[in-house]
Structures are given as C-alpha cells and as structure tokens.
Scaffold this motif. Structure first.
Motif, PDB file in Angstrom:
ATOM      1  N   ARG A  68      26.597  34.611  21.593  1.00  0.00           N
ATOM      2  CA  ARG A  68      28.002  34.336  21.265  1.00  0.00           C
ATOM      3  C   ARG A  68      28.218  32.829  21.069  1.00  0.00           C
ATOM      4  O   ARG A  68      28.914  32.399  20.139  1.00  0.00           O
ATOM      5  CB  ARG A  68      28.914  34.861  22.373  1.00  0.00           C
ATOM      6  N   ALA A  69      27.615  32.010  21.939  1.00  0.00           N
ATOM      7  CA  ALA A  69      27.765  30.558  21.826  1.00  0.00           C
ATOM      8  C   ALA A  69      27.132  30.048  20.533  1.00  0.00           C
ATOM      9  O   ALA A  69      27.659  29.122  19.894  1.00  0.00           O
ATOM     10  CB  ALA A  69      27.133  29.873  23.032  1.00  0.00           C
ATOM     11  N   ASP A  70      26.006  30.635  20.133  1.00  0.00           N
ATOM     12  CA  ASP A  70      25.386  30.249  18.858  1.00  0.00           C
ATOM     13  C   ASP A  70      26.303  30.590  17.687  1.00  0.00           C
ATOM     14  O   ASP A  70      26.490  29.786  16.770  1.00  0.00           O
ATOM     15  CB  ASP A  70      24.048  30.970  18.683  1.00  0.00           C
ATOM     16  N   TYR A  71      26.855  31.808  17.699  1.00  0.00           N
ATOM     17  CA  TYR A  71      27.784  32.192  16.629  1.00  0.00           C
ATOM     18  C   TYR A  71      28.990  31.257  16.597  1.00  0.00           C
ATOM     19  O   TYR A  71      29.466  30.861  15.530  1.00  0.00           O
ATOM     20  CB  TYR A  71      28.251  33.637  16.817  1.00  0.00           C
ATOM     21  N   ARG A  72      29.508  30.903  17.769  1.00  0.00           N
ATOM     22  CA  ARG A  72      30.660  29.994  17.818  1.00  0.00           C
ATOM     23  C   ARG A  72      30.292  28.643  17.201  1.00  0.00           C
ATOM     24  O   ARG A  72      31.081  28.065  16.429  1.00  0.00           O
ATOM     25  CB  ARG A  72      31.121  29.801  19.261  1.00  0.00           C
ATOM     26  N   ALA A  73      29.103  28.140  17.506  1.00  0.00           N
ATOM     27  CA  ALA A  73      28.674  26.850  16.958  1.00  0.00           C
ATOM     28  C   ALA A  73      28.598  26.897  15.433  1.00  0.00           C
ATOM     29  O   ALA A  73      29.037  25.964  14.746  1.00  0.00           O
ATOM     30  CB  ALA A  73      27.314  26.462  17.550  1.00  0.00           C
ATOM     31  N   VAL A  74      28.062  27.987  14.903  1.00  0.00           N
ATOM     32  CA  VAL A  74      27.933  28.133  13.455  1.00  0.00           C
ATOM     33  C   VAL A  74      29.290  28.317  12.800  1.00  0.00           C
ATOM     34  O   VAL A  74      29.599  27.688  11.767  1.00  0.00           O
ATOM     35  CB  VAL A  74      27.017  29.325  13.113  1.00  0.00           C
ATOM     36  N   GLU A  75      30.119  29.173  13.384  1.00  0.00           N
ATOM     37  CA  GLU A  75      31.377  29.549  12.735  1.00  0.00           C
ATOM     38  C   GLU A  75      32.464  28.493  12.871  1.00  0.00           C
ATOM     39  O   GLU A  75      33.458  28.531  12.133  1.00  0.00           O
ATOM     40  CB  GLU A  75      31.840  30.896  13.296  1.00  0.00           C
ATOM     41  N   THR A  76      32.302  27.550  13.781  1.00  0.00           N
ATOM     42  CA  THR A  76      33.266  26.458  13.904  1.00  0.00           C
ATOM     43  C   THR A  76      32.751  25.179  13.229  1.00  0.00           C
ATOM     44  O   THR A  76      33.443  24.157  13.223  1.00  0.00           O
ATOM     45  CB  THR A  76      33.584  26.155  15.377  1.00  0.00           C
ATOM     46  N   TYR A  77      31.548  25.250  12.665  1.00  0.00           N
ATOM     47  CA  TYR A  77      30.982  24.094  11.950  1.00  0.00           C
ATOM     48  C   TYR A  77      31.794  23.804  10.698  1.00  0.00           C
ATOM     49  O   TYR A  77      32.204  24.710   9.968  1.00  0.00           O
ATOM     50  CB  TYR A  77      29.533  24.390  11.565  1.00  0.00           C
ATOM     51  N   HIS A  92      24.767  25.506  27.059  1.00  0.00           N
ATOM     52  CA  HIS A  92      24.703  25.459  25.602  1.00  0.00           C
ATOM     53  C   HIS A  92      25.424  24.202  25.126  1.00  0.00           C
ATOM     54  O   HIS A  92      26.517  23.888  25.599  1.00  0.00           O
ATOM     55  CB  HIS A  92      25.384  26.705  25.021  1.00  0.00           C
ATOM     56  N   PRO A  93      24.846  23.449  24.171  1.00  0.00           N
ATOM     57  CA  PRO A  93      25.507  22.221  23.696  1.00  0.00           C
ATOM     58  C   PRO A  93      26.882  22.449  23.087  1.00  0.00           C
ATOM     59  O   PRO A  93      27.697  21.539  23.030  1.00  0.00           O
ATOM     60  CB  PRO A  93      24.524  21.671  22.659  1.00  0.00           C
ATOM     61  N   GLY A  94      27.132  23.658  22.572  1.00  0.00           N
ATOM     62  CA  GLY A  94      28.476  24.009  22.142  1.00  0.00           C
ATOM     63  C   GLY A  94      28.787  23.866  20.669  1.00  0.00           C
ATOM     64  O   GLY A  94      29.738  24.470  20.183  1.00  0.00           O
ATOM     65  N   SER A  95      28.029  23.059  19.947  1.00  0.00           N
ATOM     66  CA  SER A  95      28.322  22.853  18.527  1.00  0.00           C
ATOM     67  C   SER A  95      27.052  22.482  17.787  1.00  0.00           C
ATOM     68  O   SER A  95      26.065  22.049  18.382  1.00  0.00           O
ATOM     69  CB  SER A  95      29.365  21.745  18.345  1.00  0.00           C
ATOM     70  N   ILE A  96      27.080  22.629  16.462  1.00  0.00           N
ATOM     71  CA  ILE A  96      25.947  22.222  15.636  1.00  0.00           C
ATOM     72  C   ILE A  96      25.711  20.714  15.735  1.00  0.00           C
ATOM     73  O   ILE A  96      24.563  20.277  15.902  1.00  0.00           O
ATOM     74  CB  ILE A  96      26.152  22.665  14.178  1.00  0.00           C
TER      75      ILE A  96
END
Length: 258
Positions: free
Chosen positions: A172-181, A65-69
């Motif tokens: 979970r990784a998608d949620y992390r990317a969105v929520e840390t944007y 997963h790229p990890g971030s938006i």
C-alpha cells in the motif's frame, strides 16, 4: 539462495569479474531485491547485477517506508555513493522501479556524479505522463484484487494470511508513493533509454511509449516488446539479458578511444 550485501540497500546474487559492467536493478511495487535473481543469473558473467532492497520489506521490514518516490530516490543515491567503483553501469527499473530509476538519474546528474550509460525502463509509461489512480486508497480486498490482476506477487504470499498481513502495508505504501508522485519538468537525461514492455500489459500503451520517454532524454530511445503481461520478465530473463548485454557492449564500444 546466496546473496551478498554491499549495503542495506544493495544485494548481489551472482558476483562477476571486476571487469564486468554493472546493472543496478530497481524493483516494482511490493517487490524486493530477490525479484532479480533470475536476471542476475542470466546476465552472469557478462554483467553484474546489483539489486536494490528498499526499506520496509524482507530483511528491512522493521525500517519505515520512506513514503515517497523522491525520498526513495534520495536513499538510493546515498547508497550508490558507497557502492559504485568507477566501472560503467546502467539502470534497470520495472514499473515503479522505472519511475524511481528516472528520479535517481536526475539526482546523480544534478550532483555532478557519473551517471548510467543507459536506462532500461520496463513496464512503465514515462514519468511525465499523468496517471489518475488511487489503488492505495482501496480497502485490503481492493488492494488484493489489483495485485491478483497484475500477477505480480508470489502465490505463496497471496495464500499465506500471515505473510500477506506483513506485506500489505508495504504494498500500500509503495502504491501511495507512485500514485502521489508528480513529475517536475527539468533538464533531459543525458543517457539513452531502452523501453521494455509486454505485449499484453494493460498498464502501458505500447505505441506511445517511445515518444513519451524520448521527450525526457537527450539520448536515443528505443523499444523492445516481449510476449506477456505486466510481469513479462518472469520467464523471459534470458531474452531480456541478451538485449541488455548487447546494449552495454555497444555502450562500451562507444566509450572506447578510437
């Protein structure tokens, strides 16, 4: 289900005539290109859908997963360079996809590349609106509770322990990317924005959506509300397709010489 791969990032389910404008579709948290099969069929032959397939899911499940938006947006921009052929195109992003589509437009504009004629932002408040959420920090049970609340993952996945075990890390990784944007102020988009929303979507505050998105573009902004929740698009592909076709025909007319 027939599909053609233009690149690892792009899927075409319903090829259309070369004259048809294109709609680049960005999936939601945990979603894949296949989320847009119904919309692709509803839009054919008037608009050709190119649905994005992010890493870490389905046939790309072995890729990290790229990890971030921002990292996802960089990957999309690189992929679109080899796919776009000069014909008019628009972006459609649902939920996380709307956020990612916004950041992709920004990057294309900064690079001097031709941008989309319109951004369709679905089921998402504007990127400039802070969201204090931490779903990605919940345990598996808490993550599953959120998925079930939004009704956004296929029942087959929720009922199959093996499929669920494969899907949860990516969700979970998608949620992390969105929520840390974190939104970084910048130049407004130069394309108009149409906002789509469900009238029972608890994730959006419909009266404020237009004003929120209007602050991010130099173009016009308008709103279309459909009956349904966060995933109103399920079962309403025909209605949404009709609106998209009308908007793209207007864009084509505006671009035509007088």
């Amino acid at each position: 289900m027939h599909q053609e791969a233009d690149s690892p990032w792009v899927r075409r389910f319903t090829p259309c005539p070369p004259s048809a404008p294109r709609l680049i579709c960005f999936p939601h948290v945990g979603g894949a290109a296949s989320a847009y099969v119904a919309l692709s069929r509803a839009l054919a032959p008037h608009v050709e859908v190119l649905a994005l397939q992010y890493p870490a899911r389905q046939d790309r499940r072995h890729e990290p997963h790229p990890g971030s938006i921002p990292a996802l947006a960089d990957g999309v921009v690189d992929a679109l360079r080899t796919v776009l052929d000069g014909r008019p195109y628009a972006f459609f992003g649902h939920s996380m996809g709307a956020l990612l589509a916004f950041e992709t437009v920004r990057r294309m504009t900064a690079a001097g590349a031709p941008g989309p004629v319109r951004l369709f932002a679905s089921a998402r408040r504007a990127p400039s609106v802070p969201r204090a959420e931490a779903v990605h920090l919940r345990d598996d049970a808490g993550l599953l509770a959120e998925i079930r609340r939004l009704s956004g993952t296929g029942q087959q996945v929720l009922e199959d322990e093996e499929l669920l075990a494969l899907a949860l890390p990516t969700i979970r990784a998608d949620y992390r990317a969105v929520e840390t944007y974190r939104y970084v102020p910048g130049a407004p988009l130069d394309c108009p924005v149409t906002v789509f929303a469900g009238d029972r979507d608890t994730e959006t505050d419909t009266p404020d959506l237009v004003a929120e998105w209007a602050g991010l573009t130099a173009g016009d902004t308008d709103l279309r509300v459909y009956s349904g929740g966060h995933f109103y698009l399920d079962g309403r592909a025909e209605e949404v397709a009709a609106e998209i076709v009308a908007r793209l025909r207007t864009a084509a007319a505006d671009r035509s010489p007088a």
